[in-house]
Design an enzyme around this catalytic site. Structure first.
Site, PDB file in Angstrom:
ATOM      1  N   ASP A 173      60.029 -28.224 -10.206  1.00 27.69           N
ATOM      2  CA  ASP A 173      60.184 -29.189  -9.151  1.00 27.69           C
ATOM      3  C   ASP A 173      58.680 -29.227  -8.569  1.00 27.69           C
ATOM      4  O   ASP A 173      58.629 -29.944  -7.685  1.00 27.69           O
ATOM      5  CB  ASP A 173      61.115 -28.654  -8.098  1.00 27.69           C
ATOM      6  CG  ASP A 173      61.572 -29.679  -6.913  1.00 27.69           C
ATOM      7  OD1 ASP A 173      61.108 -30.760  -7.021  1.00 27.69           O
ATOM      8  OD2 ASP A 173      62.303 -29.140  -5.955  1.00 27.69           O
ATOM      9  N   ASP A 207      61.784 -37.871  -7.349  1.00 21.10           N
ATOM     10  CA  ASP A 207      61.848 -36.433  -7.454  1.00 21.10           C
ATOM     11  C   ASP A 207      63.182 -35.850  -7.440  1.00 21.10           C
ATOM     12  O   ASP A 207      63.731 -35.332  -6.345  1.00 21.10           O
ATOM     13  CB  ASP A 207      60.851 -35.915  -6.537  1.00 21.10           C
ATOM     14  CG  ASP A 207      60.530 -34.291  -7.021  1.00 21.10           C
ATOM     15  OD1 ASP A 207      60.970 -33.900  -8.024  1.00 21.10           O
ATOM     16  OD2 ASP A 207      59.934 -33.744  -6.055  1.00 21.10           O
ATOM     17  N   LYS A 231      66.931 -30.252  -7.872  1.00 17.32           N
ATOM     18  CA  LYS A 231      67.045 -30.236  -6.051  1.00 17.32           C
ATOM     19  C   LYS A 231      68.676 -30.180  -5.787  1.00 17.32           C
ATOM     20  O   LYS A 231      69.443 -31.056  -6.462  1.00 17.32           O
ATOM     21  CB  LYS A 231      66.544 -31.175  -5.303  1.00 17.32           C
ATOM     22  CG  LYS A 231      65.021 -31.086  -5.544  1.00 17.32           C
ATOM     23  CD  LYS A 231      64.468 -32.311  -4.884  1.00 17.32           C
ATOM     24  CE  LYS A 231      62.783 -32.162  -4.923  1.00 17.32           C
ATOM     25  NZ  LYS A 231      62.123 -31.207  -4.078  1.00 17.32           N
ATOM     26  N   ARG A 280      51.731 -31.681  -8.318  1.00 22.12           N
ATOM     27  CA  ARG A 280      50.640 -31.338  -8.775  1.00 22.12           C
ATOM     28  C   ARG A 280      50.252 -31.138 -10.218  1.00 22.12           C
ATOM     29  O   ARG A 280      49.048 -31.264 -10.675  1.00 22.12           O
ATOM     30  CB  ARG A 280      50.642 -29.569  -8.168  1.00 22.12           C
ATOM     31  CG  ARG A 280      51.711 -28.797  -8.938  1.00 22.12           C
ATOM     32  CD  ARG A 280      51.822 -27.428  -8.295  1.00 22.12           C
ATOM     33  NE  ARG A 280      52.703 -27.601  -7.241  1.00 22.12           N
ATOM     34  CZ  ARG A 280      53.152 -26.622  -6.246  1.00 22.12           C
ATOM     35  NH1 ARG A 280      52.462 -25.249  -6.681  1.00 22.12           N
ATOM     36  NH2 ARG A 280      53.828 -26.875  -5.190  1.00 22.12           N
ATOM     37  N   ASP A 299      58.699 -39.766  -2.484  1.00 23.81           N
ATOM     38  CA  ASP A 299      57.702 -38.907  -3.116  1.00 23.81           C
ATOM     39  C   ASP A 299      56.611 -40.057  -3.888  1.00 23.81           C
ATOM     40  O   ASP A 299      55.803 -39.288  -4.229  1.00 23.81           O
ATOM     41  CB  ASP A 299      58.376 -38.165  -4.191  1.00 23.81           C
ATOM     42  CG  ASP A 299      57.844 -36.667  -4.342  1.00 23.81           C
ATOM     43  OD1 ASP A 299      57.053 -36.337  -3.263  1.00 23.81           O
ATOM     44  OD2 ASP A 299      58.087 -36.109  -5.361  1.00 23.81           O
ATOM     45  N   LYS A 337      49.914 -39.404  -4.915  1.00 24.93           N
ATOM     46  CA  LYS A 337      51.006 -38.904  -5.667  1.00 24.93           C
ATOM     47  C   LYS A 337      51.968 -40.185  -5.823  1.00 24.93           C
ATOM     48  O   LYS A 337      52.469 -40.456  -4.997  1.00 24.93           O
ATOM     49  CB  LYS A 337      51.501 -37.555  -4.942  1.00 24.93           C
ATOM     50  CG  LYS A 337      52.998 -36.989  -5.862  1.00 24.93           C
ATOM     51  CD  LYS A 337      53.418 -36.027  -5.139  1.00 24.93           C
ATOM     52  CE  LYS A 337      54.929 -35.628  -5.703  1.00 24.93           C
ATOM     53  NZ  LYS A 337      55.388 -34.247  -4.940  1.00 24.93           N
ATOM     54  N   GLU A 357      56.262 -30.545  -9.512  1.00 29.88           N
ATOM     55  CA  GLU A 357      55.780 -31.711 -10.664  1.00 29.88           C
ATOM     56  C   GLU A 357      54.437 -32.511  -9.867  1.00 29.88           C
ATOM     57  O   GLU A 357      53.922 -32.997 -10.807  1.00 29.88           O
ATOM     58  CB  GLU A 357      57.052 -32.381 -10.827  1.00 29.88           C
ATOM     59  CG  GLU A 357      57.231 -33.750 -10.007  1.00 29.88           C
ATOM     60  CD  GLU A 357      57.550 -33.360  -8.401  1.00 29.88           C
ATOM     61  OE1 GLU A 357      58.047 -32.204  -8.219  1.00 29.88           O
ATOM     62  OE2 GLU A 357      57.292 -34.197  -7.579  1.00 29.88           O
TER      63      GLU A 357
HETATM   64  N1  BES Z   1      58.354 -33.730  -3.548  1.00 31.37           N
HETATM   65  C1  BES Z   1      58.542 -32.480  -3.124  1.00 31.37           C
HETATM   66  C2  BES Z   1      57.948 -31.893  -1.836  1.00 31.37           C
HETATM   67  C3  BES Z   1      58.601 -32.455  -0.661  1.00 31.37           C
HETATM   68  C4  BES Z   1      59.750 -31.879   0.028  1.00 31.37           C
HETATM   69  C5  BES Z   1      58.297 -33.713  -0.280  1.00 31.37           C
HETATM   70  C6  BES Z   1      60.067 -32.430   1.312  1.00 31.37           C
HETATM   71  C7  BES Z   1      58.798 -34.331   1.045  1.00 31.37           C
HETATM   72  C8  BES Z   1      59.836 -33.542   1.774  1.00 31.37           C
HETATM   73  C9  BES Z   1      57.719 -31.320  -4.312  1.00 31.37           C
HETATM   74  O1  BES Z   1      57.737 -32.072  -5.437  1.00 31.37           O
HETATM   75  C10 BES Z   1      58.537 -30.324  -4.481  1.00 31.37           C
HETATM   76  O2  BES Z   1      59.518 -30.335  -4.823  1.00 31.37           O
HETATM   77  N2  BES Z   1      57.998 -29.187  -4.075  1.00 31.37           N
HETATM   78  C11 BES Z   1      58.542 -27.841  -3.956  1.00 31.37           C
HETATM   79  C12 BES Z   1      57.513 -26.912  -4.730  1.00 31.37           C
HETATM   80  C13 BES Z   1      58.210 -25.477  -5.073  1.00 31.37           C
HETATM   81  C14 BES Z   1      59.117 -25.560  -6.193  1.00 31.37           C
HETATM   82  C15 BES Z   1      57.045 -24.563  -5.585  1.00 31.37           C
HETATM   83  C16 BES Z   1      58.938 -27.329  -2.648  1.00 31.37           C
HETATM   84  O3  BES Z   1      58.390 -27.848  -1.654  1.00 31.37           O
HETATM   85  O4  BES Z   1      59.936 -26.792  -2.638  1.00 31.37           O
HETATM   86 ZN    ZN Z   2      59.358 -31.687  -6.616  1.00 32.58          ZN
HETATM   87 ZN    ZN Z   3      57.575 -34.206  -5.496  1.00 32.39          ZN
END
Ligand code: BES
Ligand code: ZN
Ligand code: ZN
Length: 501
Positions: free
Chosen positions: A346, A269, A276, A350, A287, A264, A348
């Site tokens: 968010d 992000d 966020k 995937r 990220d 990834k 993104e």
């Molecule tokens: N990059 C984040 C995941 C992440 C969170 C990585 C904390 C490292 C530390 C990912 O893109 C994300 O924001 N995921 C969301 C998904 C949700 C919107 C379903 C999450 O984990 O809150």
């Molecule tokens: Zn994200």
């Molecule tokens: Zn992310």
């Protein structure tokens, strides 16, 4: 840092410090440690007694020798209890030793390896000690105006046993390559998004390809659109930094198989329109940790040149809110034709991986491994130090988990099931990019990815959102990027190539 293997009597060792690993259970000094104690007229055992020194894991006793030996210090380094001993403890104590050496400004170390490491093979022990020393010396200090330039310059492993020195040196070399590749990944992940953006990332991949003779193809926005990567493209749209799709290939003359590794690659992000809030945006420069791990693995195989074909794939992008950004409710079409309804911008990673995995599947490899800082839910489930492992093939999952036990890169499998599969059904498209509830968020993300992998190809997904970085560091990891899981994935490739047993 230079490494060597020597067989020297303790009274002839010339160095800044002579280091003895010791188990808690070893109350009486033996072998070389006993000889050193004698040369110091029993001073060492007296200090141990008076300080009630217990050789618990990582505890270090540094004793000056006042000219009675040709070394300035003797270090006794605790290995903890024999019952709890495992290979990774050697990485940890090696890192702590190097830190102590830095404190005392001792730059040449001799480590006694005559200790019986509870059945751990001496070659693997020396490899782990090498890795720990290199990983433990790392810090990301390039932006400090004032730095501490003192470095530990050399480590010699001292043994009186009849061992094959050349084969030990091979394992030292292996440890050195793996740890330096991991530090390379750490360096990249630690760079902020104003330094490493999508274009810069592609340039770094190209430089690596030139250095090691890899094939490389970097696709720009127009080509990405032509390939039909509608999910990836949507994520990239909100940013001024255009997407770059990187495909590296290592193709040796003799090949035992073909593996694709996917990382990834979100240079940053922000969450996009689902921006966020508060502190959640901090550390999102990391990220791209999966992408940078791909480059680290390539650095290692570029050095070691195992007999296996390896593809490295990164769909590099930046997730930003803007008038051009993709929105919740948008419906996207991925490269493999699957339509995706956006529930949250968010989620993104995937989406970028959907197209990267479709592309990877078309290469028809023996296996696909993706590494991704994919979900906060995975960190909630397993804690900050353990990666979540999922996939479509239990044999492949077991292979990765088994390796991770030795590399100390903790991993744990999360289960797929049909009930959670139901939760990524979308109102108006084939699949939703979020689950209908928060529960099992790491798994629903994995199940989303499953839709883009050819089911005939064994695939493993490693969610590294937790262990990819840490705000304060642990064991041999300093604060910031850890470079996980570079050693596990490289070791996997070396095994598949019959480079390692
Ligand atoms: N990059 C984040 C995941 C992440 C969170 C990585 C904390 C490292 C530390 C990912 O893109 C994300 O924001 N995921 C969301 C998904 C949700 C919107 C379903 C999450 O984990 O809150
Ligand atoms: Zn994200
Ligand atoms: Zn992310």
């Amino acid at each position: 840092m230079k490494f060597d293997v020597v067989s020297k009597k303790v009274d002839s060792v010339k160095a800044d410090a002579l280091v003895f690993p010791l188990f808690e259970e070893d109350k009486k000094f033996e072998n070389n440690l006993k000889k050193v104690d004698d040369l110091l007229s029993g001073e060492l055992s007296r200090i141990v007694k008076s300080q009630k020194f217990k050789a618990s894991e990582g505890k270090i006793l540094a004793v000056p020798t006042f000219g009675k030996l040709k070394v300035n210090y003797v270090f006794i380094v605790g290995l903890g209890s024999k019952k709890k001993f495992e290979l990774d403890i050697l990485r940890r104590i090696s890192a702590y030793t190097v830190k102590k050496a830095k404190e005392l400004k001792t730059s040449d170390l001799v480590i006694d390896i005559d200790t019986d490491f509870e059945g751990v093979d001496i070659k693997e022990a020396v490899q782990a000690l090498t890795e720990g020393a290199i990983l433990g010396s790392y810090n990301f200090d390039k932006y400090f105006s004032e730095k501490d330039d003192f470095k530990v310059e050399s480590i010699s492993f001292n043994t009186s046993k009849n061992v094959n020195k050349e084969s030990l040196k091979e394992y030292i070399h292996l440890g050195k390559v793996l740890a330096e590749a991991q530090n390379f990944t750490r360096d990249l992940v630690n760079e902020p998004a104003n330094v490493i953006n999508t274009i810069q990332f592609a340039k770094i991949a190209e430089d690596l390809a030139r250095e090691y003779g890899f094939e490389i193809k970097v696709y720009d926005e127009e080509e990405i659109e032509k390939m039909g990567m509608g999910a990836y493209l949507a994520v990239a749209k909100g940013s001024e930094n255009p997407p770059r799709f990187v495909h590296l290939t290592y193709r040796p003359e003799k090949s035992e198989g073909e593996i694709v590794i996917v990382g990834k690659g979100l240079m940053f992000d922000s969450g996009g329109l689902n921006i966020k809030t508060g502190d959640f945006m901090r550390w999102m420069k990391t990220d791209k940790a999966g992408a940078c791990a791909v480059l680290g693995v390539f650095k290692a195989i570029g050095e070691l040149r195992p007999n296996i074909t390896v593809h490295g794939i990164v769909a590099a992008a930046e997730n930003m809110p803007s008038g051009k950004a993709y929105r919740p409710d948008d419906i996207l079409r991925a490269k493999n034709g699957v339509t995706i309804e956006v529930g949250n911008t968010d989620a993104e990673g995937r989406l970028t991986l959907a197209d990267a995995l479709s592309y990877a599947s078309e290469l028809k490899p023996d296996a696909i491994i993706d590494m991704a800082t994919l979900t906060g839910a995975c960190v909630v489930a397993l804690g900050e130090f353990t990666a979540g492992v999922m996939g479509n093939n239990q044999k492949l999952i077991n292979e990765v988990l088994k390796i991770s036990e030795k590399t100390g890169e903790w991993m744990w499998q999360l289960p797929f099931n049909d009930k959670l599969r139901e939760q990524i059904k979308a109102p108006h498209a084939d699949v939703y990019n979020v689950g209908t509830t928060r529960y099992g968020g790491a798994i629903t993300a994995g199940l989303f990815l499953e839709k883009f992998v050819d089911p005939k190809i064994p695939w493993v997904h490693i969610d590294i959102a937790g262990p990819s970085h840490h705000t304060s560091g642990w064991y041999y990891h300093p604060k910031g990027a850890t470079g996980i899981p570079v050693r596990t994935i490289t070791t996997f490739l070396l095994k598949r190539a019959n480079y390692l047993k």
